[in-house]
Enzyme design. Sequence first.
Site, PDB file in Angstrom:
ATOM      1  N   ARG A  65      -2.681  -1.983 -33.349  1.00 29.54           N
ATOM      2  CA  ARG A  65      -2.836  -3.395 -33.739  1.00 29.54           C
ATOM      3  C   ARG A  65      -1.426  -3.971 -33.756  1.00 29.54           C
ATOM      4  O   ARG A  65      -0.532  -3.409 -34.405  1.00 29.54           O
ATOM      5  CB  ARG A  65      -3.492  -3.458 -35.132  1.00 29.54           C
ATOM      6  CG  ARG A  65      -3.433  -4.809 -35.825  1.00 29.54           C
ATOM      7  CD  ARG A  65      -4.324  -5.832 -35.115  1.00 29.54           C
ATOM      8  NE  ARG A  65      -4.588  -7.001 -35.921  1.00 29.54           N
ATOM      9  CZ  ARG A  65      -3.760  -8.028 -36.064  1.00 29.54           C
ATOM     10  NH1 ARG A  65      -2.570  -8.027 -35.506  1.00 29.54           N
ATOM     11  NH2 ARG A  65      -4.123  -9.069 -36.775  1.00 29.54           N
ATOM     12  N   GLU A 107      -9.882 -14.762 -32.621  1.00 33.69           N
ATOM     13  CA  GLU A 107     -11.001 -13.824 -32.695  1.00 33.69           C
ATOM     14  C   GLU A 107     -12.005 -14.106 -31.587  1.00 33.69           C
ATOM     15  O   GLU A 107     -12.069 -15.218 -31.054  1.00 33.69           O
ATOM     16  CB  GLU A 107     -11.706 -13.960 -34.047  1.00 33.69           C
ATOM     17  CG  GLU A 107     -10.868 -13.551 -35.230  1.00 33.69           C
ATOM     18  CD  GLU A 107     -10.626 -12.067 -35.302  1.00 33.69           C
ATOM     19  OE1 GLU A 107     -11.475 -11.287 -34.816  1.00 33.69           O
ATOM     20  OE2 GLU A 107      -9.582 -11.675 -35.846  1.00 33.69           O
ATOM     21  N   ARG A 149      -6.116   1.887 -37.522  1.00 34.53           N
ATOM     22  CA  ARG A 149      -5.249   1.579 -36.378  1.00 34.53           C
ATOM     23  C   ARG A 149      -3.790   1.648 -36.803  1.00 34.53           C
ATOM     24  O   ARG A 149      -3.444   1.328 -37.941  1.00 34.53           O
ATOM     25  CB  ARG A 149      -5.545   0.184 -35.830  1.00 34.53           C
ATOM     26  CG  ARG A 149      -6.938   0.013 -35.288  1.00 34.53           C
ATOM     27  CD  ARG A 149      -7.198  -1.417 -34.876  1.00 34.53           C
ATOM     28  NE  ARG A 149      -7.083  -2.313 -36.017  1.00 34.53           N
ATOM     29  CZ  ARG A 149      -7.386  -3.599 -36.003  1.00 34.53           C
ATOM     30  NH1 ARG A 149      -7.795  -4.169 -34.891  1.00 34.53           N
ATOM     31  NH2 ARG A 149      -7.280  -4.342 -37.078  1.00 34.53           N
TER      32      ARG A 149
END
Length: 168
Positions: free
Chosen positions: A59, A67, A101
């Site tokens: 990330r 999004e 992540r």
Amino acid sequence: MLRGGTFICLVVFFSLYLAGTATWPDNRETITQYRGKVVRVSDGDSLTLLVKQKEIKIRLTQVDAPEYGQPYSARSKQLLSRLVYGKQVTARVEAIDDYGRKVARVYVGNLDVNAEMVRQGAAWVYRKYARDESLFRLEQEARDAGRGIWGLAETEQTPPWEWRHGKR
């Protein structure tokens, strides 16, 4: 002055106390940098890196891209893909997020991908986590030039963290 027995008791007590509060290393990975090939781009701020036949989800740190379903989402993903897909990158890990992540600054050679996403107007500086002041300058330059998300109608320039909150 402490007597011998009292001194020994104190030493034993503090030794036991310290043993109970000490943090011992565990077996979790402590790698802070990865080098590998990008095999997947999930969206404008997430990718998958292949390192020694192991996929590592990354990330991008300090930035937040639109999004899925939000204006400019597909274009943001396309730009990140053009920058990194199929290329060897270096990911300098700063943290691990709630989804497991690695949160990292990503580089293709000397190109700072996180900064480039902001410079191109494909991502916002993530106010909650941003520490690099230069990212704010890059965002303002992109805004002034009307690049990327800053070229959209003002009503479509909702930061992802606000958009996510509104969707819940």
